[in-house]
Design a protein around this motif. Sequence first.
Motif, PDB file in Angstrom:
ATOM      1  N   ARG A  48      51.876  62.155   9.137  1.00 50.21           N
ATOM      2  CA  ARG A  48      50.862  63.337   9.300  1.00 50.21           C
ATOM      3  C   ARG A  48      49.669  62.516   9.069  1.00 50.21           C
ATOM      4  N   ALA A  49      49.452  62.102   7.773  1.00 49.85           N
ATOM      5  CA  ALA A  49      48.436  61.168   7.577  1.00 49.85           C
ATOM      6  C   ALA A  49      47.984  60.226   8.496  1.00 49.85           C
ATOM      7  N   GLN A  50      48.913  59.526   9.097  1.00 55.48           N
ATOM      8  CA  GLN A  50      48.501  58.514  10.232  1.00 55.48           C
ATOM      9  C   GLN A  50      47.956  59.203  11.480  1.00 55.48           C
ATOM     10  N   GLU A  51      48.418  60.333  11.699  1.00 53.75           N
ATOM     11  CA  GLU A  51      48.301  61.261  13.059  1.00 53.75           C
ATOM     12  C   GLU A  51      46.775  61.594  12.749  1.00 53.75           C
ATOM     13  N   THR A  52      46.370  61.985  11.501  1.00 57.37           N
ATOM     14  CA  THR A  52      45.077  62.615  11.042  1.00 57.37           C
ATOM     15  C   THR A  52      44.095  61.281  11.384  1.00 57.37           C
ATOM     16  N   ALA A  53      44.524  60.004  10.574  1.00 62.56           N
ATOM     17  CA  ALA A  53      43.774  59.018  10.956  1.00 62.56           C
ATOM     18  C   ALA A  53      43.279  58.619  12.189  1.00 62.56           C
ATOM     19  N   LEU A  54      43.889  58.834  13.323  1.00 60.02           N
ATOM     20  CA  LEU A  54      43.769  58.789  14.608  1.00 60.02           C
ATOM     21  C   LEU A  54      42.956  59.640  15.290  1.00 60.02           C
ATOM     22  N   GLN A  55      42.595  60.904  14.609  1.00 62.85           N
ATOM     23  CA  GLN A  55      41.473  61.622  15.245  1.00 62.85           C
ATOM     24  C   GLN A  55      40.331  61.415  14.952  1.00 62.85           C
ATOM     25  N   PRO A  56      39.260  61.639  16.064  1.00 60.08           N
ATOM     26  CA  PRO A  56      38.066  61.338  15.793  1.00 60.08           C
ATOM     27  C   PRO A  56      37.328  61.982  14.697  1.00 60.08           C
ATOM     28  N   MET A  95      37.431  53.913  14.295  1.00 66.87           N
ATOM     29  CA  MET A  95      38.035  52.679  14.054  1.00 66.87           C
ATOM     30  C   MET A  95      37.889  51.545  14.616  1.00 66.87           C
ATOM     31  N   SER A  96      38.232  50.398  13.821  1.00 73.48           N
ATOM     32  CA  SER A  96      37.924  49.061  14.715  1.00 73.48           C
ATOM     33  C   SER A  96      39.261  48.928  15.407  1.00 73.48           C
ATOM     34  N   GLY A  97      39.228  47.750  16.058  1.00 74.91           N
ATOM     35  CA  GLY A  97      40.556  47.348  16.889  1.00 74.91           C
ATOM     36  C   GLY A  97      41.662  47.186  16.004  1.00 74.91           C
ATOM     37  N   LYS A  98      41.274  46.418  14.990  1.00 72.78           N
ATOM     38  CA  LYS A  98      42.510  46.090  13.862  1.00 72.78           C
ATOM     39  C   LYS A  98      42.938  47.146  13.288  1.00 72.78           C
ATOM     40  N   GLU A  99      41.939  48.066  12.894  1.00 70.63           N
ATOM     41  CA  GLU A  99      42.288  49.286  12.004  1.00 70.63           C
ATOM     42  C   GLU A  99      43.459  50.398  13.237  1.00 70.63           C
ATOM     43  N   MET A 100      42.840  50.258  14.463  1.00 73.00           N
ATOM     44  CA  MET A 100      43.769  51.236  15.306  1.00 73.00           C
ATOM     45  C   MET A 100      45.194  50.357  15.511  1.00 73.00           C
TER      46      MET A 100
END
Length: 244
Positions: A48-56, A95-100
Amino acid sequence: MFDASYQHWIRYSTALAKVLPENDVRFELDAEVRLRLQQLSLIIRDLRAQETALQPSRAETDRADAFIRENYARFRSGDISDEEWIQGSSLASTMSGKEMLDTWGRIRYLTEAFYFCAWRLRCVLNGEKRHKFKFLPKIQASEVNSVRNLLIEHPENPSGGLNFNNSLTFTTAGPVMRSSTIIVSGNDGRTDPGGDSVDVGLYVTAERLNKELEEKFTVALNALNAFISTSDQDSGGPVLTPNG
């Protein structure tokens, strides 16, 4: 998630401990069941935390919403191009490309970890003979079986369609392995795996597994309590044999 089934298991295993012989192997297996249930809960939380991180960001969402409201009529009338519409209405990630890339890597290993833990939990709960938990019905976990067997361990199995697709998508139903088809339904933008997907989505799988565990732990506890209450108390109380 899995907090309720964890509490159901605690009640059952606590009652079981009262009738097990000393040093019975099921004491150790009980400890593993508790560990696996805890791990499944932690994996869901981290996903869930990673899903949130993907959100704009909220600012980016507000910008895109404002663009859509202000320009929808112009888009329908052809006053702005498809390219302008896509650029203005699309949500950009901070996110940067590496972060994504790292975020998707975490989602993948957490997804596979979920199925490995769930599979091991099923194996422990379905033990036989001296490993069998008294009165516990067989845990089916059909969605876990399908993903673990056909998509992770044996994608080369003909019954799994020789699925070597390494895609991983994130839908409303959770991460979906080896399927590139997504269905968008309703006005809320819900997304689900395509109809030909073996994987129904990790969140859906987790909910179904949790429900099955709750129900079968309850069945086992009720049967165990009935066994204890009807056993011969004159002999010092019921005690199960190592294979009982």
